[in-house]
Design a protein around this motif. Structure first.
Motif, PDB file in Angstrom:
ATOM      1  N   SER A  63       0.829  -1.141  -0.115  1.00 50.86           N
ATOM      2  CA  SER A  63       0.027   0.187  -0.100  1.00 50.86           C
ATOM      3  C   SER A  63       0.782   1.371   0.077  1.00 50.86           C
ATOM      4  O   SER A  63       0.700   2.244  -0.826  1.00 50.86           O
ATOM      5  N   VAL A  66       2.362   1.674  -3.662  1.00 47.51           N
ATOM      6  CA  VAL A  66       1.317   2.194  -4.925  1.00 47.51           C
ATOM      7  C   VAL A  66       0.836   3.220  -4.544  1.00 47.51           C
ATOM      8  O   VAL A  66       0.340   3.872  -5.630  1.00 47.51           O
ATOM      9  N   THR A  87      -4.292   4.177  -7.161  1.00 41.05           N
ATOM     10  CA  THR A  87      -2.887   3.905  -7.416  1.00 41.05           C
ATOM     11  C   THR A  87      -2.083   4.934  -8.009  1.00 41.05           C
ATOM     12  O   THR A  87      -2.655   5.844  -8.623  1.00 41.05           O
ATOM     13  N   ASN A  92      -3.621  -0.236 -14.297  1.00 44.09           N
ATOM     14  CA  ASN A  92      -4.229  -1.058 -13.265  1.00 44.09           C
ATOM     15  C   ASN A  92      -4.554  -2.337 -13.976  1.00 44.09           C
ATOM     16  O   ASN A  92      -5.720  -2.316 -14.706  1.00 44.09           O
TER      17      ASN A  92
END
Length: 338
Positions: A63, A66, A87, A92
């Motif tokens: 986390s 990104v 992100t 993605n």
């Protein structure tokens, strides 16, 4: 790449057994690095570090990375819920490995605003995702699984134990059915034996089912044996010495289950093992038409099981049939490197 699930490291293919999704992640990461990409894999790893030029990090660092670090592509393996947050990636991709389920339709669609594409591993899977989740066909790409062809030893069908059957799928996908069929094969061919392979990823609510299978397996004595949780190279050595891949899927326990690809069947073909399985799901795509016998119907039915026994016995005793299937599987496998 975000790869939750079973713990693995960059060298796990050399040191132990893995499931298909984890195998795919390691191999894809390695191949992307080979063609010039800088690849970071976030997993439940025990040994963070660099393997084959790929950087492995603990999954709890995903986390922070990104959400704060600009990067080109974020690949989410099997985890649509992690797409809830925007992100810093330009692209993605959700790389799926499991059947689409109607009960998950709403939460799945709720995060698709953050996905640029869904990658499925077969045409069967692509169509199933479009149908169950109502996704546009152009949004779901068909890709495939692959094989590390360099890991397979030389094949000599003259040295095989033709009477040795192999089962390497998760137990709940059909091992109970195979153990029901096995005495019928024994009756026709007393020399037959069954080798079981797997990887350690037990499901808690199936403990009783696993216990029942264990008791059933032990009732056959040395005719049925669990060979172990092997590295890929050790597994493939066993495969090239064995006779037939036997996979009567699905189990009555999971009667709606369908394979979306089946790496084990790809591996069986690369090892020159004919396959006897069911004509359903992506197995029709995975198994070359000449490399096995795919049976229609309910694996628990008497009709299916009689045909299954006939197919096994035919491969055991018909040299021409066996060699033709073995070669067909190897021909297909030669096109399936990562």
């Amino acid at each position: 790449m975000l790869v939750p699930g079973m713990p693995f490291d960059g060298d796990s293919l050399e040191t132990g057994s893995l499931g298909g999704s984890e195998t795919s992640a390691i191999c894809l990461g390695r191949e992307l690095q080979k063609i010039g990409h800088r690849v970071k894999i976030f997993s439940n790893c025990n040994k963070p570090g660099v393997f084959d030029g790929v950087y492995y990090y603990p999954i709890d660092q995903w986390s922070a990375f990104v959400l704060s670090t600009p990067h080109d592509v974020a690949i989410f393996e099997r985890t649509p819920d992690m797409l809830q947050v925007r992100t810093c990636a330009k692209l993605n991709i959700l790389h799926v490995h499991d059947l689409a389920l109607g009960r998950q339709a709403d939460p799945f669609r709720a995060v698709m605003w953050n996905a640029d594409s869904v990658f499925a591993v077969s045409e069967f899977m692509r169509q199933q995702y479009c149908k169950v989740y109502g996704l546009p066909k152009k949004f779901v790409w068909k890709t495939r699984n692959g094989l590390d062809l360099f890991r397979f030893p030389e094949i000599d069908n003259e040295k095989r134990h033709r009477n040795r059957l192999v089962y390497a799928a998760r137990p709940e996908r059909g091992l109970d059915v195979l153990l029901e069929i096995f005495p019928k094969i024994l009756e026709r061919e007393p020399s037959v034996e069954l080798a079981l392979f797997g990887y350690h990823n037990p499901v808690d609510h199936m403990k009783e089912f696993y216990s029942q299978l264990s008791q059933r397996t032990s009732s056959f004595g040395d005719k049925v044996r669990f060979v172990g949780e092997l590295s890929k190279s050790a597994l493939y050595q066993q495969y090239v010495e064995a006779g037939i891949y036997a996979y009567p899927t699905p189990s009555p326990l999971m009667k709606d289950f369908n394979e979306v690809s089946c790496i084990s069947c790809l591996e069986a073909q690369a090892a020159g093992m004919p396959i006897v399985t069911s004509k359903r799901g992506a197995l029709v795509e995975t198994v070359d038409p000449g490399a096995g016998i795919l049976l229609e119907g309910d694996p628990s039915s008497e009709e299916y099981q009689e045909k299954f026994v006939d197919a096994i016995i035919s491969y055991m005793h018909d040299d021409k049939l066996y060699d033709a299937a073995s070669e067909a599987g190897q021909r297909k496998a030669r096109k399936l490197g990562w």
